[in-house]
Design a protein around this motif. Structure first.
Motif, PDB file in Angstrom:
ATOM      1  N   SER A 165      27.934  30.017  34.332  1.00 24.32           N
ATOM      2  CA  SER A 165      27.098  31.223  34.223  1.00 24.32           C
ATOM      3  C   SER A 165      27.944  32.496  34.225  1.00 24.32           C
ATOM      4  O   SER A 165      27.420  33.592  34.332  1.00 24.32           O
ATOM      5  N   GLY A 166      29.261  32.338  34.102  1.00 21.62           N
ATOM      6  CA  GLY A 166      30.124  33.511  34.105  1.00 21.62           C
ATOM      7  C   GLY A 166      31.458  33.172  33.478  1.00 21.62           C
ATOM      8  O   GLY A 166      31.692  32.018  33.094  1.00 21.62           O
ATOM      9  N   GLY A 167      32.341  34.164  33.379  1.00 21.07           N
ATOM     10  CA  GLY A 167      33.628  33.971  32.717  1.00 21.07           C
ATOM     11  C   GLY A 167      34.583  33.133  33.555  1.00 21.07           C
ATOM     12  O   GLY A 167      35.126  32.124  33.105  1.00 21.07           O
ATOM     13  N   ARG A 168      34.800  33.574  34.774  1.00 25.02           N
ATOM     14  CA  ARG A 168      35.590  32.745  35.682  1.00 25.02           C
ATOM     15  C   ARG A 168      34.600  31.815  36.360  1.00 25.02           C
ATOM     16  O   ARG A 168      33.693  32.255  37.065  1.00 25.02           O
ATOM     17  N   VAL A 169      34.741  30.525  36.148  1.00 26.89           N
ATOM     18  CA  VAL A 169      33.703  29.567  36.526  1.00 26.89           C
ATOM     19  C   VAL A 169      33.939  29.003  37.920  1.00 26.89           C
ATOM     20  O   VAL A 169      33.054  29.040  38.782  1.00 26.89           O
ATOM     21  N   ILE A 170      35.146  28.502  38.144  1.00 25.20           N
ATOM     22  CA  ILE A 170      35.395  27.746  39.371  1.00 25.20           C
ATOM     23  C   ILE A 170      36.882  27.816  39.673  1.00 25.20           C
ATOM     24  O   ILE A 170      37.698  27.924  38.751  1.00 25.20           O
ATOM     25  N   GLY A 226      34.497  23.626  26.860  1.00 21.57           N
ATOM     26  CA  GLY A 226      35.094  24.956  26.710  1.00 21.57           C
ATOM     27  C   GLY A 226      35.998  25.350  27.862  1.00 21.57           C
ATOM     28  O   GLY A 226      36.530  26.464  27.887  1.00 21.57           O
ATOM     29  N   ARG A 227      36.199  24.442  28.813  1.00 17.27           N
ATOM     30  CA  ARG A 227      37.018  24.732  29.990  1.00 17.27           C
ATOM     31  C   ARG A 227      38.429  25.146  29.596  1.00 17.27           C
ATOM     32  O   ARG A 227      39.043  24.567  28.707  1.00 17.27           O
ATOM     33  N   HIS A 228      38.935  26.169  30.270  1.00 15.04           N
ATOM     34  CA  HIS A 228      40.321  26.585  30.057  1.00 15.04           C
ATOM     35  C   HIS A 228      40.951  26.904  31.397  1.00 15.04           C
ATOM     36  O   HIS A 228      40.302  27.452  32.271  1.00 15.04           O
ATOM     37  N   PHE A 229      42.214  26.522  31.567  1.00 20.16           N
ATOM     38  CA  PHE A 229      42.976  27.048  32.702  1.00 20.16           C
ATOM     39  C   PHE A 229      44.445  27.117  32.348  1.00 20.16           C
ATOM     40  O   PHE A 229      44.911  26.436  31.435  1.00 20.16           O
ATOM     41  N   ARG A 230      45.153  28.013  33.023  1.00 25.28           N
ATOM     42  CA  ARG A 230      46.585  28.153  32.776  1.00 25.28           C
ATOM     43  C   ARG A 230      47.339  26.993  33.406  1.00 25.28           C
ATOM     44  O   ARG A 230      46.964  26.488  34.455  1.00 25.28           O
ATOM     45  N   ARG A 231      48.421  26.602  32.740  1.00 25.03           N
ATOM     46  CA  ARG A 231      49.215  25.461  33.221  1.00 25.03           C
ATOM     47  C   ARG A 231      50.444  25.915  33.989  1.00 25.03           C
ATOM     48  O   ARG A 231      51.269  25.076  34.376  1.00 25.03           O
ATOM     49  N   ASP A 232      50.610  27.233  34.136  1.00 24.61           N
ATOM     50  CA  ASP A 232      51.872  27.724  34.710  1.00 24.61           C
ATOM     51  C   ASP A 232      51.678  28.566  35.976  1.00 24.61           C
ATOM     52  O   ASP A 232      52.492  29.420  36.285  1.00 24.61           O
ATOM     53  N   ILE A 233      50.577  28.296  36.681  1.00 21.32           N
ATOM     54  CA  ILE A 233      50.390  29.027  37.946  1.00 21.32           C
ATOM     55  C   ILE A 233      51.543  28.679  38.890  1.00 21.32           C
ATOM     56  O   ILE A 233      51.903  27.509  39.051  1.00 21.32           O
ATOM     57  N   GLY A 234      52.147  29.695  39.467  1.00 15.52           N
ATOM     58  CA  GLY A 234      53.232  29.474  40.436  1.00 15.52           C
ATOM     59  C   GLY A 234      54.563  29.091  39.833  1.00 15.52           C
ATOM     60  O   GLY A 234      55.526  28.845  40.571  1.00 15.52           O
ATOM     61  N   ALA A 235      54.643  29.043  38.493  1.00 15.05           N
ATOM     62  CA  ALA A 235      55.879  28.544  37.859  1.00 15.05           C
ATOM     63  C   ALA A 235      57.094  29.406  38.218  1.00 15.05           C
ATOM     64  O   ALA A 235      58.187  28.885  38.445  1.00 15.05           O
ATOM     65  N   ARG A 236      56.871  30.712  38.280  1.00 17.69           N
ATOM     66  CA  ARG A 236      57.980  31.609  38.627  1.00 17.69           C
ATOM     67  C   ARG A 236      58.528  31.324  40.013  1.00 17.69           C
ATOM     68  O   ARG A 236      59.734  31.356  40.247  1.00 17.69           O
ATOM     69  N   GLN A 237      57.628  31.040  40.925  1.00 19.37           N
ATOM     70  CA  GLN A 237      58.048  30.754  42.302  1.00 19.37           C
ATOM     71  C   GLN A 237      58.796  29.419  42.352  1.00 19.37           C
ATOM     72  O   GLN A 237      59.793  29.291  43.051  1.00 19.37           O
ATOM     73  N   LEU A 238      58.318  28.433  41.586  1.00 22.54           N
ATOM     74  CA  LEU A 238      59.014  27.139  41.558  1.00 22.54           C
ATOM     75  C   LEU A 238      60.443  27.334  41.058  1.00 22.54           C
ATOM     76  O   LEU A 238      61.384  26.733  41.572  1.00 22.54           O
ATOM     77  N   GLN A 239      60.585  28.208  40.048  1.00 26.56           N
ATOM     78  CA  GLN A 239      61.926  28.515  39.525  1.00 26.56           C
ATOM     79  C   GLN A 239      62.789  29.165  40.598  1.00 26.56           C
ATOM     80  O   GLN A 239      63.948  28.803  40.770  1.00 26.56           O
ATOM     81  N   ARG A 240      62.168  30.127  41.307  1.00 25.25           N
ATOM     82  CA  ARG A 240      62.920  30.792  42.382  1.00 25.25           C
ATOM     83  C   ARG A 240      63.339  29.778  43.437  1.00 25.25           C
ATOM     84  O   ARG A 240      64.463  29.799  43.919  1.00 25.25           O
ATOM     85  N   LEU A 268      39.397  28.077  36.613  1.00 28.48           N
ATOM     86  CA  LEU A 268      38.886  27.487  35.369  1.00 28.48           C
ATOM     87  C   LEU A 268      37.903  28.474  34.744  1.00 28.48           C
ATOM     88  O   LEU A 268      36.996  28.962  35.436  1.00 28.48           O
ATOM     89  N   THR A 269      38.084  28.762  33.451  1.00 30.08           N
ATOM     90  CA  THR A 269      37.242  29.767  32.808  1.00 30.08           C
ATOM     91  C   THR A 269      36.395  29.158  31.701  1.00 30.08           C
ATOM     92  O   THR A 269      36.674  28.062  31.206  1.00 30.08           O
ATOM     93  N   ALA A 270      35.364  29.912  31.330  1.00 29.11           N
ATOM     94  CA  ALA A 270      34.381  29.446  30.354  1.00 29.11           C
ATOM     95  C   ALA A 270      34.858  29.710  28.930  1.00 29.11           C
ATOM     96  O   ALA A 270      35.716  30.568  28.692  1.00 29.11           O
ATOM     97  N   ALA A 271      34.253  29.008  27.986  1.00 30.01           N
ATOM     98  CA  ALA A 271      34.547  29.203  26.563  1.00 30.01           C
ATOM     99  C   ALA A 271      34.384  30.682  26.218  1.00 30.01           C
ATOM    100  O   ALA A 271      33.407  31.316  26.598  1.00 30.01           O
ATOM    101  N   GLY A 272      35.389  31.240  25.530  1.00 29.47           N
ATOM    102  CA  GLY A 272      35.293  32.624  25.071  1.00 29.47           C
ATOM    103  C   GLY A 272      35.925  33.650  25.987  1.00 29.47           C
ATOM    104  O   GLY A 272      36.281  34.739  25.553  1.00 29.47           O
TER     105      GLY A 272
END
Ligand SMILES: Nc1ncnc2c1ncn2[C@@H]1O[C@H](COP(=O)(O)OP(=O)(O)O)[C@@H](O)[C@H]1O
Ligand SMILES: [Mg+2]
Length: 434
Positions: A382-387, A414-428, A339-343
């Motif tokens: 307090s940083g870009g990559r938060v948790i 401002g929380r952001h995270f990708r929704r496709d982690i591991g998607a390629r592996q799931l396809q495989r 999970l990353t911070a705003a910006g």
């Protein structure tokens, strides 16, 4: 295994990787006490964090001595490149991580390219330069895209893939003449572009003895489907089946063994994590780069997959002892959603208040990176990559479902995270018959 004294551990670093190392220490019967420097908001709730500039080697040794530390685990690369392990060892304190000479494998991309080519280990053809004109002459003889790298440490920002001669020329001038990366781009490496899929291989190394952890894949771009700018890493999963058993055999025979034998032959003792970034090309696996420490976020998923005590392994490596032969892994997969911070990864906003869930999904954990615990006891970004939301499960689908459930429940503006982690592996997985 040989007897180990009760360990008073000091963990150096402040990211999710170090938080994962802290959890590994908490679970280890070998560990009597744990301190962290400098740590983060999550680690501060679990143990004592000491202020430290991790680039100050003498201060690190002094702190370890003051705390009565008898085992240091070094997370990040900069102190390793500065020789913190040499200094700790000189003070009689064993440390997990390579010494300065071995840390060049990450700190100097030209050192590594020379080494790989000399030992005939598969990698892209390349040349090093310190002056722009010879570099530009060389570019005229190559095809595009081409890869231009600042040789020194650049916090993951020193690599440009140039699609044309004009862009490559500009990049060369930027790095060598305008010193875009300071002393890190006094020397550059120009190498051929390798087409393929990337994967990470992490080894725990004790000289020429080693343990290979399950292959993993991270996700560097900020956006879904690998769009947008590069980041420190938005998520990862393991095992990654792009590294098939056959590829893995080739990695061992063509890359791992000749690397460890080659270092030994050159009089360099390797102890610690060796991270091998590989490109799986049509001609087989090739080295993209080495890192001399655990990857972040890969560390956060590989340690939970180890059923054997990682601390026992790290301590054996630090002592140069052979590793136990009965190492076990959990079955299934692990995944992390960052999970990353705003910006992020541009100018980030700090001090957004974080709320964490009271209960966690099965086999999951919250690992902090850019968090701070304020006087009022509240957590703030307090940083870009938060948790990181980390989970393990009997399948990747389950691990991801748990990690995403957890990610949803960690909230801040401002929380952001990708929704496709591991998607390629799931396809495989969906394509390959079980
Ligand atoms: N020769 C290459 N061919 C294709 N892609 C490359 C090559 N070298 C680097 N890359 C890409 O650039 C990224 C960063 O390069 P890397 O050598 O890992 O440097 P760093 O991690 O220090 O920034 C790699 O993860 C890979 O995606
Ligand atoms: Mg890299």
């Amino acid at each position: 295994m040989t007897s180990v004294p009760p360990l008073n551990v000091l963990i150096i670093g402040s990211g999710g990787r170090e938080h994962a190392l802290l959890h590994a220490c908490q679970a280890s019967p070998l560990v009597a006490s744990i301190a962290v420097a400098p740590g983060n908001g999550g680690m501060a709730t679990e143990t004592t964090c000491h202020p430290l500039n991790v680039e100050d080697v003498p201060a690190t040794v002094t702190l370890a001595q003051k705390l009565g530390t008898n085992f240091v685990i070094v997370g990040p690369e900069v102190p390793l490149a500065l020789g913190v392990v040499d200094a700790l060892e000189a003070a009689g304190i064993p440390a997990y991580g390579p010494r300065k000479d071995a840390a060049q494998l990450e700190a100097s991309k030209t050192f590594t390219k020379d080494f790989l080519l000399r030992k005939k280990i598969p990698t892209a053809a390349g040349e090093k330069f310190t002056a722009a004109q010879p570099a530009i002459d060389y570019l005229q003889t190559r095809s595009f895209p081409i890869v231009i790298k600042a040789s020194g440490l650049a916090a993951g920002k020193g690599v440009v893939i140039a699609s044309s001669l004009a862009e490559a020329e500009q990049t060369v001038r930027d790095m060598l003449e305008n010193r875009r990366f300071g002393s890190s781009s006094e020397e550059i490496l120009i190498e051929d572009f390798m087409d393929g899929e990337e994967a990470s291989i992490m080894l725990m190394v004790s000289g020429t003895d080693y343990l290979m952890l399950p292959p993993s894949q991270d996700h560097k771009r900020i956006g879904d489907n690998d769009t947008g700018p590069n980041t420190g890493g938005m998520g990862a999963y393991a095992p990654a089946s792009v590294v098939t058993p056959a590829i893995e055999q080739r990695v061992i025979q063509e890359i791992v063994e000749p690397t460890l034998q080659g270092l030994a032959a050159d009089g360099i003792t390797y102890r610690g994590t060796l991270y091998i970034g590989i490109m799986v090309t049509r001609d087989g696996p090739k080295v993209v780069e080495f890192n001399v420490r655990f990857g972040d976020p890969e560390c956060q998923i590989l340690l939970p997959l180890l059923a054997t005590d990682p601390v026992a392994l790290m301590y054996a490596c630090a002592q140069g002892k052979p590793l136990p032969k009965d190492i076990r892994f959990h079955s299934g997969s692990a995944a992390i959603v960052v999970l990353t911070a705003a910006g992020y990864p541009g100018e980030i906003r700090k001090n957004d208040r974080i709320s964490l869930p009271a209960t966690l999904p099965e086999n999951s954990q919250i690992l902090h990176s850019g968090t701070r615990r304020a006087e009022d006891g509240q957590l703030y970004t307090s940083g870009g990559r938060v948790i990181g939301a980390v989970a393990r499960g009997p399948s990747l689908a389950t691990a991801l479902q748990r990690a995403y459930q957890l990610a949803e429940e960690i909230q801040f503006a401002g929380r952001h995270f990708r929704r496709d982690i591991g998607a390629r592996q799931l396809q495989r997985d969906a394509q390959s018959p079980h």
